[in-house]
Write an enzyme that holds these catalytic residues in place. Structure first.
Site, PDB file in Angstrom:
ATOM      1  N   GLY A 212       0.903  -1.132  -0.118  1.00 21.63           N
ATOM      2  CA  GLY A 212       0.213   0.194  -0.241  1.00 21.63           C
ATOM      3  C   GLY A 212       0.803   1.107   0.055  1.00 21.63           C
TER       4      GLY A 212
ATOM      5  N   GLN B 169       3.645   9.632   1.042  1.00 25.14           N
ATOM      6  CA  GLN B 169       4.282   9.567   0.935  1.00 25.14           C
ATOM      7  C   GLN B 169       5.179   9.675   0.259  1.00 25.14           C
ATOM      8  OE1 GLN B 169       2.506   5.416   2.073  1.00 25.14           O
ATOM      9  NE2 GLN B 169       4.200   5.173   3.474  1.00 25.14           N
TER      10      GLN B 169
ATOM     11  N   CYS C 136       5.795   0.649   7.772  1.00 27.80           N
ATOM     12  CA  CYS C 136       5.047   1.249   6.831  1.00 27.80           C
ATOM     13  C   CYS C 136       6.141   2.072   6.486  1.00 27.80           C
ATOM     14  CB  CYS C 136       4.674   2.429   7.888  1.00 27.80           C
ATOM     15  SG  CYS C 136       4.108   3.627   6.807  1.00 27.80           S
ATOM     16  N   LEU C 137       5.804   1.622   4.771  1.00 28.07           N
ATOM     17  CA  LEU C 137       7.349   2.506   3.854  1.00 28.07           C
ATOM     18  C   LEU C 137       8.081   3.493   4.896  1.00 28.07           C
ATOM     19  CD1 LEU C 137       5.691   1.505   0.935  1.00 28.07           C
ATOM     20  CD2 LEU C 137       7.436  -0.055   2.159  1.00 28.07           C
TER      21      LEU C 137
ATOM     22  N   HIS D 182      -5.228   1.304   7.407  1.00 26.10           N
ATOM     23  CA  HIS D 182      -3.410   2.526   7.177  1.00 26.10           C
ATOM     24  C   HIS D 182      -3.416   3.377   6.796  1.00 26.10           C
ATOM     25  CE1 HIS D 182       1.452   1.071   8.003  1.00 26.10           C
ATOM     26  NE2 HIS D 182       0.921   2.577   7.139  1.00 26.10           N
ATOM     27  N   GLU D 183      -4.539   2.783   5.629  1.00 22.12           N
ATOM     28  CA  GLU D 183      -4.105   4.196   4.046  1.00 22.12           C
ATOM     29  C   GLU D 183      -4.998   5.072   4.261  1.00 22.12           C
ATOM     30  OE1 GLU D 183      -1.097   4.099   2.225  1.00 22.12           O
ATOM     31  OE2 GLU D 183      -0.996   1.746   2.918  1.00 22.12           O
TER      32      GLU D 183
ATOM     33  N   HIS E  66      -2.841   7.747   6.948  1.00 22.32           N
ATOM     34  CA  HIS E  66      -2.318   8.022   6.127  1.00 22.32           C
ATOM     35  C   HIS E  66      -2.750   9.691   5.527  1.00 22.32           C
ATOM     36  CE1 HIS E  66       1.930   6.388   5.634  1.00 22.32           C
ATOM     37  NE2 HIS E  66       1.672   5.208   5.545  1.00 22.32           N
TER      38      HIS E  66
HETATM   39 ZN   LIG Z   1       2.221   3.516   5.508  1.00 18.95          ZN
END
Ligand SMILES: [Zn+2]
Length: 169
Positions: free
Chosen positions: A45, A50, A92-93, A134-135, A138
């Site tokens: 995701g 991000q 998380c990236l 999660h997204e 963000h």
């Molecule tokens: Zn994330």
């Protein structure tokens, strides 16, 4: 085009995003680039903040390229229903190398627009439900670490500050 992933500490990750209003070729290109960038970063995701773009847009593929139909574009998504509870390690990236268990709803319905602006509803369970939450977080300027204990979060932030000082973040 592959974007580099913005890391924790950059304020773009912690501010609410603006709605997408133009469903044009630029949006289609951005969505393509987001999928490419997500796969390159080995994620399932990716939200626009991000890659430094404060727009209400995210992409998800919990099958990581296995099922083309699993590629989801979430434009202006909202959570409309949640059910149950589930605790799983989450990462998380934008906070690489860290993972913590997070309790979230096990079944989640979102309402979002696709890349052409058409509204749709989709219900996901387990990993997909987690990705929806999660997204969407963000896009509201919220990171998963806001769901862990203050003690664990402070410890994580301390480690990150050390990495920043060492130029390794
Ligand atoms: Zn994330």
């Amino acid at each position: 085009m592959i974007y580099s992933i913005v890391k924790f500490g950059n304020p773009v990750l912690e501010k609410p995003t603006e709605s997408v209003t133009a469903f044009d070729d630029d949006l289609k290109k951005l969505v393509e680039d987001m999928f490419e960038s997500m796969y390159e970063a080995k994620g399932v995701g990716l939200a626009a903040p991000q890659i430094g773009i404060s727009k209400r847009l995210a992409v998800i593929d919990v099958t990581f390229k296995e099922d083309p139909k699993a590629k989801l574009v979430l434009v202006n998504p909202e959570i409309v229903h949640t059910e149950g509870k589930h605790t799983q390690p989450e990462g998380c990236l934008s906070i690489p190398e860290f993972r913590e268990p997070v309790t979230r709803a096990r079944k989640v319905t979102i309402r979002a627009q696709d890349v052409n602006g058409n509204w749709y509803e989709k219900t996901g369970e387990d990993l997909l439900a987690r990705a929806f939450l999660h997204e969407t977080d963000h896009l509201n300027g919220k990171l998963y670490i806001s769901h862990i204990s203050a003690l664990k979060r402070d410890l994580m932030k301390r480690k990150i500050r050390k990495l920043m000082k060492a130029g390794e973040w």
